[in-house]
Scaffold this motif. Structure first.
Motif, PDB file in Angstrom:
ATOM      1  N   ASN A  21      28.911  42.739  45.998  1.00 52.57           N
ATOM      2  CA  ASN A  21      27.516  43.180  45.934  1.00 52.57           C
ATOM      3  C   ASN A  21      26.980  43.187  44.510  1.00 52.57           C
ATOM      4  N   VAL A  22      25.713  42.802  44.394  1.00 54.42           N
ATOM      5  CA  VAL A  22      25.065  42.815  43.078  1.00 54.42           C
ATOM      6  C   VAL A  22      24.632  44.248  42.762  1.00 54.42           C
ATOM      7  N   THR A  23      25.023  44.738  41.592  1.00 52.91           N
ATOM      8  CA  THR A  23      24.567  46.078  41.202  1.00 52.91           C
ATOM      9  C   THR A  23      23.426  46.003  40.194  1.00 52.91           C
ATOM     10  N   SER A  24      23.351  44.919  39.420  1.00 56.43           N
ATOM     11  CA  SER A  24      22.190  44.764  38.547  1.00 56.43           C
ATOM     12  C   SER A  24      21.939  43.294  38.244  1.00 56.43           C
TER      13      SER A  24
ATOM     14  N   ASN B  99      15.002  43.574  33.281  1.00 59.26           N
ATOM     15  CA  ASN B  99      15.609  43.534  34.606  1.00 59.26           C
ATOM     16  C   ASN B  99      14.860  42.579  35.508  1.00 59.26           C
ATOM     17  N   VAL B 100      15.566  42.111  36.508  1.00 57.22           N
ATOM     18  CA  VAL B 100      14.999  41.175  37.462  1.00 57.22           C
ATOM     19  C   VAL B 100      15.154  41.795  38.838  1.00 57.22           C
ATOM     20  N   GLU B 101      14.105  41.713  39.643  1.00 50.47           N
ATOM     21  CA  GLU B 101      14.185  42.275  40.999  1.00 50.47           C
ATOM     22  C   GLU B 101      15.064  41.424  41.890  1.00 50.47           C
ATOM     23  N   PHE B 102      15.830  42.097  42.732  1.00 50.37           N
ATOM     24  CA  PHE B 102      16.627  41.332  43.701  1.00 50.37           C
ATOM     25  C   PHE B 102      16.686  42.091  45.012  1.00 50.37           C
ATOM     26  N   SER B 103      16.966  41.367  46.078  1.00 54.39           N
ATOM     27  CA  SER B 103      17.078  42.003  47.389  1.00 54.39           C
ATOM     28  C   SER B 103      18.138  41.256  48.177  1.00 54.39           C
ATOM     29  N   LYS B 104      18.567  41.845  49.262  1.00 48.61           N
ATOM     30  CA  LYS B 104      19.619  41.191  50.032  1.00 48.61           C
ATOM     31  C   LYS B 104      19.291  41.216  51.513  1.00 48.61           C
ATOM     32  N   ASP B 105      19.501  40.072  52.151  1.00 54.78           N
ATOM     33  CA  ASP B 105      19.273  39.971  53.588  1.00 54.78           C
ATOM     34  C   ASP B 105      20.563  39.422  54.186  1.00 54.78           C
ATOM     35  N   GLY B 106      21.384  40.299  54.722  1.00 54.54           N
ATOM     36  CA  GLY B 106      22.701  39.870  55.203  1.00 54.54           C
ATOM     37  C   GLY B 106      23.535  39.411  54.023  1.00 54.54           C
ATOM     38  N   ASP B 107      23.997  38.181  54.112  1.00 55.81           N
ATOM     39  CA  ASP B 107      24.811  37.617  53.033  1.00 55.81           C
ATOM     40  C   ASP B 107      23.976  36.940  51.956  1.00 55.81           C
ATOM     41  N   VAL B 108      22.667  36.870  52.208  1.00 56.74           N
ATOM     42  CA  VAL B 108      21.817  36.082  51.315  1.00 56.74           C
ATOM     43  C   VAL B 108      21.154  36.958  50.261  1.00 56.74           C
ATOM     44  N   LEU B 109      21.419  36.614  49.010  1.00 63.07           N
ATOM     45  CA  LEU B 109      20.840  37.331  47.888  1.00 63.07           C
ATOM     46  C   LEU B 109      19.548  36.631  47.472  1.00 63.07           C
ATOM     47  N   GLU B 110      18.502  37.418  47.216  1.00 62.58           N
ATOM     48  CA  GLU B 110      17.257  36.832  46.707  1.00 62.58           C
ATOM     49  C   GLU B 110      16.944  37.423  45.350  1.00 62.58           C
ATOM     50  N   ILE B 111      16.629  36.556  44.412  1.00 61.32           N
ATOM     51  CA  ILE B 111      16.281  37.011  43.069  1.00 61.32           C
ATOM     52  C   ILE B 111      14.831  36.632  42.829  1.00 61.32           C
ATOM     53  N   HIS B 112      14.045  37.626  42.425  1.00 61.76           N
ATOM     54  CA  HIS B 112      12.594  37.385  42.311  1.00 61.76           C
ATOM     55  C   HIS B 112      12.170  37.406  40.859  1.00 61.76           C
TER      56      HIS B 112
END
Ligand code: H79
Length: 609
Positions: free
Chosen positions: A401-404, A413-426
């Protein structure tokens, strides 16, 4: 996915100066590729070698003064091969030394340039195939100290400057080819009477052994001795050289082109950046800032700073080290563009040093269309060559898991979110603004990165290319093709080819992160005899049928120099619906067999909107 061993094809190649035709296999021998499997990395100096990542290569010799011109005529090719390309007689070539006076050579400036470029070592041609010693050698009269008005020993000056500036130093030494030595490999004059190939022994004893001894005795600590083109040289000579180097400088590394299966690490074929991680232990790519290794007046194809950084990252992301060449001119000065591009790329490296030096390879065997990865401990660095226009980057299956997430060297910092196994970096509106030429996103994970799924990720945002090199094949083959595009610069590509029956198939695993419509394009080569052959590309129940057009490639047509250029053709095949996320397969099969069929280089899959 089962990783395929990438094997070389038997492409005919016309070799100028090599008395007719040799084959790609010969090139392998020449570069010592066949020996790669035997290498077991155990040398203590491989620690610094694998941490440093980046070195400067320098090609400098009598050919630098000629710059690609002999008697007023330009011969296009890799500059250090001018003697062969222009068919220069041995005596005339040797006599040219009287005009070699590189008064603008400045060892300190060169070393500072290497440092500014972010390079940790310098490897320079002490003797190239021309046989001329760029150092003070007692074993020959054909040396910079005896045969030129310059008289200085630039290798000594460079060795001292490197020692003073904390840059590692090493030599390129052509152990087999020596075009001006009567008993040397590929001698270009008439062999002395009674010559037999065994007389290589005389050359080896009287020139190679004493010169290598000089290089490893008179120039301080030598980091690497870089041999080249072992060709048909008997392995006993390689073995003797290993013993000699080990005796004189046990810490000195030897590259695989020493031949005979020896060497501490593997040098891939010239200018080869492998698209898929090679299973070769410790290895390096050697490359050059433009196309020729040595200075050539017409060679203006300078890699941009971004291209240099990108190629460095692509190599270290596949687990290798990168050595990039500059060719000083005959007067000793360095071409202005090389200084500019190396310095600018060095600025990027300095600002992103954490993501370059001492890193581990990407956990993925291949790069992504948007960029590539390096790792260190629980940190993952995303080197973003092209930021997706949507402002979002998707990545699956990092195994922790991504912690930062932050932009390296920008501390934002960069925003990120997770949907199941898929990480999204915004990255949103910052895309294309305020960021370095290759922004690096640093992800910190709660554990070590662990990728178990090597299937190509189809992310629904960026195009993905399925490469020939990772196809699983039945009734067809994956082969490597090598050719020269304009002059001297080797291109490498892998192709799925030689289709034998209608049941043959090539299959790629894909990991679909977003279901939906995708636009599929195919890049292929097709010789005249396979024109109008019919093919089916499919995934699950969906398929697209197409016919092949000729791509302009004709393997039977001889071109100079080198093997036939591998021409490809990129066509959009159509829209393919991929209805479910997760692991899918994509397949190509022939509908009929005409000739040997097409050579598939890659399949591009991009979101269809
Ligand atoms: O030192 C650089 C090259 O000179 C050396 N390796 C790199 C690091 C090298 N030696 N041999 N080769 C590369 C390959 C030679 C290719 C050739 Fe040709 C193709 C020789 C003959 C045909 C290109 C075209 C050079 C001369 C004509």
């Amino acid at each position: 996915m089962k990783k395929r061993l990438l094997k070389s094809s038997l492409l005919a190649l016309t070799a100028l100066g090599l008395n007719g035709s040799v084959f790609a296999e010969e090139m392998d021998k020449m570069w010592g590729k066949k020996s790669q499997q035997l290498i077991k990395p155990s040398h203590q100096s491989l620690k610094w070698f694998t941490e440093d990542k980046y070195a400067m290569f320098i090609h400098w010799g009598l050919y630098s003064e000629m710059g690609g011109v002999w008697q007023g005529k330009t011969h296009y090719g890799i500059g250090e091969w001018l003697m062969v390309m222009a068919n220069i007689p041995v005596d005339a070539y040797k006599a040219s030394a009287s005009k070699f006076n590189p008064e603008n050579f400045d060892a300190k400036q060169l070393v500072r340039l290497a440092k500014a470029a972010g390079m940790k070592s310098i490897i320079i041609t002490a003797k190239h195939h021309e046989g001329f010693a760029m150092f003070d050698s007692k074993a020959s009269d054909f040396t910079i100290t005896k045969a030129t008005p310059f008289k200085r020993d630039p290798m000594k000056e460079l060795a001292d400057a490197c020692a003073a500036e904390g840059v590692r130093f090493g030599f390129y030494y052509s152990q087999n080819q020596d075009w001006t030595e009567p008993y040397g490999g590929q001698y270009k004059g008439e062999r002395p009477e009674g010559y037999t190939p065994k007389d290589f022994d005389v050359y080896f004893k009287n020139k190679v052994v004493p010169q290598v001894t000089e290089l490893l005795t008179n120039y301080g600590d030598i980091g690497i001795i870089w041999f080249d083109t072992p060709g048909n040289m008997d392995a006993k000579y390689s073995s003797q050289l290993v013993d000699l180097v080990t005796k004189l400088q046990p810490n000195c590394l030897i590259n695989s082109r020493i031949g005979g299966g020896y060497g501490d690490y593997v040098s891939l074929g010239d200018m080869h950046i492998p698209p898929v991680r090679p299973d070769l232990g410790v290895w390096e790519t050697v490359d050059t800032t433009n196309d020729s290794w040595s200075y050539a007046w017409y060679d203006q194809n300078w890699k941009s700073p971004k291209t240099i950084c990108k190629r460095l990252v692509q190599v270290i992301a596949r687990g290798g080290s990168y050595m990039l060449n500059v060719g000083p001119k005959g007067d000793g000065s360095i071409p202005e563009k090389a200084i500019e591009t190396l310095t600018a790329s060095g600025d990027w490296i300095e600002a992103h040093a954490e993501a370059v030096y001492g890193t581990e390879a990407s956990p993925f065997d291949q790069g992504f269309s948007w960029g590539d990865l390096t790792t260190k401990g629980n940190d993952v660095y995303l080197h973003v060559f092209e930021w997706p226009v949507a402002g979002t980057l998707r990545l699956a299956d990092l195994g922790a898991n991504v912690t930062s997430a932050s932009i390296l060297n920008d501390s934002s910092n960069v925003e990120f979110s997770k949907d199941g196994d898929v990480l999204e970096i915004h990255l949103g509106s910052r895309v294309g603004r305020d960021l370095s030429m290759i922004p690096v996103v640093k992800l910190t994970l709660d554990g070590p990165v662990k990728v178990t799924n090597q299937a190509k990720q189809i992310d629904g945002l960026t195009p993905a290319t399925l490469l020939a090199g990772v196809a699983s094949t039945e009734g067809c083959e994956v082969n490597e093709h090598r050719w020269m595009e304009k002059f001297g610069e080797w291109k490498h590509d892998y192709f799925v080819e030689k289709w034998t029956s209608k049941d043959a198939k090539a299959t790629w695993d894909i990991n679909v992160l977003e279901a939906g419509d995708y636009l599929v394009s195919l890049e292929y080569s097709c010789q005249n005899d396979a024109v109008n052959s019919e093919w089916v590309l499919s995934s699950g129940d969906e398929s697209i049928t197409f016919i092949a057009y000729e791509s302009g490639y004709d393997a039977k047509k001889k071109v100079q120099p080198g093997p036939p250029r591998q021409r490809t053709f990129k066509v959009t095949l159509g829209v393919l619906n991929i209805p479910k996320t997760g692991l899918n397969q994509l397949q190509i099969t022939p509908r009929n067999i005409i000739g040997e069929g097409i050579g598939i280089k890659g399949i591009s899959i991009e979101p269809y909107r």
